[in-house]
Design a protein around this motif. Sequence first.
Motif, PDB file in Angstrom:
ATOM      1  N   ILE A 126     -69.404  88.199  42.786  1.00  0.00           N
ATOM      2  CA  ILE A 126     -68.268  88.295  43.696  1.00  0.00           C
ATOM      3  C   ILE A 126     -67.788  89.738  43.654  1.00  0.00           C
ATOM      4  O   ILE A 126     -67.641  90.327  42.573  1.00  0.00           O
ATOM      5  N   ASN A 127     -67.524  90.308  44.815  1.00  0.00           N
ATOM      6  CA  ASN A 127     -67.062  91.692  44.878  1.00  0.00           C
ATOM      7  C   ASN A 127     -65.723  91.849  44.159  1.00  0.00           C
ATOM      8  O   ASN A 127     -64.909  90.924  44.117  1.00  0.00           O
ATOM      9  N   ASP A 128     -65.485  93.042  43.618  1.00  0.00           N
ATOM     10  CA  ASP A 128     -64.245  93.299  42.899  1.00  0.00           C
ATOM     11  C   ASP A 128     -63.024  93.200  43.810  1.00  0.00           C
ATOM     12  O   ASP A 128     -61.946  92.800  43.376  1.00  0.00           O
ATOM     13  N   GLU A 129     -63.191  93.565  45.094  1.00  0.00           N
ATOM     14  CA  GLU A 129     -62.070  93.475  46.035  1.00  0.00           C
ATOM     15  C   GLU A 129     -61.651  92.030  46.251  1.00  0.00           C
ATOM     16  O   GLU A 129     -60.469  91.720  46.380  1.00  0.00           O
ATOM     17  N   ASN A 133     -57.954  90.058  45.015  1.00  0.00           N
ATOM     18  CA  ASN A 133     -57.071  89.325  45.922  1.00  0.00           C
ATOM     19  C   ASN A 133     -56.889  87.868  45.525  1.00  0.00           C
ATOM     20  O   ASN A 133     -56.142  87.153  46.193  1.00  0.00           O
ATOM     21  N   CYS A 134     -57.540  87.413  44.466  1.00  0.00           N
ATOM     22  CA  CYS A 134     -57.381  86.031  44.000  1.00  0.00           C
ATOM     23  C   CYS A 134     -56.101  85.913  43.189  1.00  0.00           C
ATOM     24  O   CYS A 134     -55.541  86.905  42.728  1.00  0.00           O
ATOM     25  N   ASN A 135     -55.650  84.679  42.980  1.00  0.00           N
ATOM     26  CA  ASN A 135     -54.453  84.482  42.161  1.00  0.00           C
ATOM     27  C   ASN A 135     -54.788  84.745  40.699  1.00  0.00           C
ATOM     28  O   ASN A 135     -55.944  84.844  40.309  1.00  0.00           O
ATOM     29  N   ILE A 136     -53.768  84.862  39.872  1.00  0.00           N
ATOM     30  CA  ILE A 136     -53.940  85.282  38.477  1.00  0.00           C
ATOM     31  C   ILE A 136     -54.744  84.270  37.670  1.00  0.00           C
ATOM     32  O   ILE A 136     -55.513  84.646  36.784  1.00  0.00           O
TER      33      ILE A 136
END
Length: 169
Positions: A126-129, A133-136
């Motif tokens: 999965i890309n770092d960007e 943007n995912c939740n904590i």
Amino acid sequence: MFDPVNTNQPDNNATNAALLSSDYELNGTINRAASEGAKFALILAMLEQDCTHRPHIEKPKDTNQIPEVENDLNYYRSNPLSANDAYWQTCQQTSQLIQGGQILSAHLWLAMHPEPLSLHNQANSINDEVIANCNINTQTRLQLAKQKALKVDETGLYDILQELDPISA
């Protein structure tokens, strides 16, 4: 009390109605609260983070429909999983249509030639960007999964074998 042995169609509809009334997303509460900032934030915070615990309504089984006919009704092409050489050629056609101001033709072209879902078909990366943007909770779970990954050293077996005493026969 709900008795699973004596279920019939009206009871199933009542169960579905109860699910609809109790879930904020399914009953439209989120949509109505979208214009009210504090209420919207509160309802979003109250939603279940894990989608496996969210209620879902199963599609009723229709015994009259033939499965082969159902597959033939899908006229649209599915999006490819990764980009290939043919995609880059169609991408040029899409950009020419958009630059020429033919937006409706570009929409039709994209419906006929859907864009791939990613550049590379790698399900485990999965890309770092995207991760940023995912939740904590998701970020923490992904970091723990990376830490638990074992690093394999193929040369370590040779070192272990060298340390063993030779077996005398």
